[in-house]
Design a protein around this motif. Structure first.
Motif, PDB file in Angstrom:
ATOM      1  N   LEU A   8     -47.542 -38.871 103.502  1.00 28.64           N
ATOM      2  CA  LEU A   8     -46.603 -38.194 102.608  1.00 28.64           C
ATOM      3  C   LEU A   8     -45.732 -37.300 103.483  1.00 28.64           C
ATOM      4  O   LEU A   8     -46.130 -36.217 103.890  1.00 28.64           O
ATOM      5  N   VAL A   9     -44.533 -37.788 103.807  1.00 29.11           N
ATOM      6  CA  VAL A   9     -43.647 -37.128 104.755  1.00 29.11           C
ATOM      7  C   VAL A   9     -43.147 -35.793 104.218  1.00 29.11           C
ATOM      8  O   VAL A   9     -43.057 -34.804 104.950  1.00 29.11           O
ATOM      9  N   ALA A  10     -42.811 -35.750 102.937  1.00 26.83           N
ATOM     10  CA  ALA A  10     -42.260 -34.522 102.351  1.00 26.83           C
ATOM     11  C   ALA A  10     -42.336 -34.610 100.837  1.00 26.83           C
ATOM     12  O   ALA A  10     -42.496 -35.690 100.262  1.00 26.83           O
ATOM     13  N   ILE A  11     -42.225 -33.445 100.213  1.00 26.99           N
ATOM     14  CA  ILE A  11     -41.991 -33.348  98.776  1.00 26.99           C
ATOM     15  C   ILE A  11     -40.531 -32.961  98.621  1.00 26.99           C
ATOM     16  O   ILE A  11     -40.032 -32.066  99.303  1.00 26.99           O
ATOM     17  N   SER A  12     -39.811 -33.648  97.755  1.00 30.33           N
ATOM     18  CA  SER A  12     -38.378 -33.415  97.567  1.00 30.33           C
ATOM     19  C   SER A  12     -38.118 -32.917  96.150  1.00 30.33           C
ATOM     20  O   SER A  12     -38.690 -33.439  95.193  1.00 30.33           O
ATOM     21  N   ARG A  13     -37.251 -31.893  96.027  1.00 26.93           N
ATOM     22  CA  ARG A  13     -36.963 -31.303  94.717  1.00 26.93           C
ATOM     23  C   ARG A  13     -35.466 -31.076  94.551  1.00 26.93           C
ATOM     24  O   ARG A  13     -34.773 -30.742  95.522  1.00 26.93           O
ATOM     25  N   THR A  14     -34.983 -31.263  93.339  1.00 29.40           N
ATOM     26  CA  THR A  14     -33.592 -30.971  93.021  1.00 29.40           C
ATOM     27  C   THR A  14     -33.485 -29.529  92.538  1.00 29.40           C
ATOM     28  O   THR A  14     -34.259 -29.099  91.671  1.00 29.40           O
ATOM     29  N   VAL A  15     -32.540 -28.786  93.107  1.00 27.15           N
ATOM     30  CA  VAL A  15     -32.362 -27.375  92.758  1.00 27.15           C
ATOM     31  C   VAL A  15     -30.880 -27.103  92.524  1.00 27.15           C
ATOM     32  O   VAL A  15     -30.019 -27.934  92.826  1.00 27.15           O
ATOM     33  N   ALA A  16     -30.591 -25.902  92.002  1.00 20.85           N
ATOM     34  CA  ALA A  16     -29.214 -25.539  91.711  1.00 20.85           C
ATOM     35  C   ALA A  16     -28.531 -24.831  92.872  1.00 20.85           C
ATOM     36  O   ALA A  16     -27.329 -25.018  93.097  1.00 20.85           O
ATOM     37  N   ASP A  17     -29.278 -24.009  93.615  1.00 26.11           N
ATOM     38  CA  ASP A  17     -28.684 -23.128  94.614  1.00 26.11           C
ATOM     39  C   ASP A  17     -29.583 -23.109  95.839  1.00 26.11           C
ATOM     40  O   ASP A  17     -30.695 -22.571  95.798  1.00 26.11           O
ATOM     41  N   LEU A  18     -29.107 -23.683  96.944  1.00 25.55           N
ATOM     42  CA  LEU A  18     -29.943 -23.779  98.138  1.00 25.55           C
ATOM     43  C   LEU A  18     -30.240 -22.418  98.742  1.00 25.55           C
ATOM     44  O   LEU A  18     -31.339 -22.183  99.253  1.00 25.55           O
TER      45      LEU A  18
END
Length: 313
Positions: A8-18
């Motif tokens: 599992l290379v990474a967990i990816s998440r969608t966000v509004a403001d980096l």
């Protein structure tokens, strides 16, 4: 050897403001930036089914594990208000801590929305004897702090720092057999533990009345940490069907797996589930699909077509 994912290379998440996300994960949870904010790679956009989209990507690390955040120029839906730990789009990232009291105080100072009631909970030995607390990041994504009892998890015994790393990502599922067929038989993860959690401590941890939840641990064949956990709530059952989400929507997360032989794995998936939609990038280095409950999956080739090693995109 059967084709399958090997880490599992990474967990990816969608966000509004980096910038807001970076501050929260850095100041509250001890994550470090792994590089500058960059554009979302075209191959990833293709694999996510939004080839015409644009946006930025921030990668952050904790210990030996990593998490990445995507912010789209044209954002989608907000995270649903009032979502519960048994909703079929639920996916948390579990962060190992060496001192729960100190870690809880540091995160609580940032004012996150809690999922758990009454602060950290000590689960009974039948549920692993861990101390855990669930809460949400600024976009609504679930997180868990977890402290293992002494001698309870050898790989974390000597991990340095207050926040040591990512132990697993847990997803809520509505059908155990369908999920096992997908993650174990399809992607090649190994079933490494299975239990049934219940009781008042679990209720307080999940913020749910009288939960009875199957917990199934699945590990990649290569790097075993982080691993994946399936959470199947017998009671209370999921109150809603999976949401029709796109990668732009903030309730979306993705499990990013490394694969040594991506063409072989995709061929096997097509044989097992010919009706399943797989989106492959034009360069052949990445593919996107969804699990039985709509959880996002990104498959990343570790080797190119000439057999040369490559890193995750």
């Amino acid at each position: 050897m059967r084709a399958g994912v090997d880490g599992l290379v990474a967990i990816s998440r969608t966000v509004a403001d980096l910038a807001r996300t970076e501050a929260f994960y850095r100041d509250g949870l001890g994550f470090r930036r792994l590089g500058p904010v960059e554009g979302i790679p075209a191959a990833m956009l293709e694999a996510l089914g939004v080839p015409e989209a644009g946006g930025g990507r921030l990668r952050m690390g904790l210990g030996q594990q990593s998490i990445e955040f995507l912010a789209f120029d044209v954002p989608g839906q907000r995270y649903p208000v009032g979502a519960g730990a048994n909703d079929p789009w639920f996916q948390h990232a579990a962060i190992v801590v060496s001192d729960m009291d100190r870690a809880f105080a540091r995160v609580e100072a940032l004012g996150p929305v809690p999922i758990s009631r009454g602060g950290p909970q000590v689960l009974p030995p039948s549920s692993g004897g861990v101390t855990a607390w669930k809460f949400r990041d600024p976009d609504g994504h679930p997180l868990e702090l977890i402290a293992f009892p002494e001698g309870g998890a050898g790989r974390w015994t000597r991990a340095p720092g207050l926040f040591a790393g990512l132990d697993h990502s847990a997803i809520a599922v509505t059908d155990i057999e369908a999920s096992l067929a997908f993650f174990r038989d399809g992607l090649g993860l190994r079933l490494t533990a299975r239990g049934l959690n219940t009781g008042p401590e679990q209720a307080a941890l999940d913020g749910l009345p009288d939960p009875v939840v199957d917990v199934i641990a699945l590990s990649p064949s290569g790097v075993a940490t982080p691993h994946v956990e399936l959470l199947h709530y017998r009671t209370p059952p999921a109150p809603a069907a999976p949401l029709p989400l796109t990668a732009r929507d903030r309730a979306t997360s993705r499990l990013c797996f490394g694969v040594d032989d991506l063409p072989a794995l995709l061929a096997r998936l097509a044989e097992i589930w010919p009706e399943h939609t797989v989106l492959r990038s034009g360069d052949g280095g990445m593919a996107g699909l969804t699990g039985p409950d709509g959880h996002g999956i990104l498959l990343m080739a570790r080797r190119d077509t000439d057999g040369r090693a490559v890193g995750p995109a």
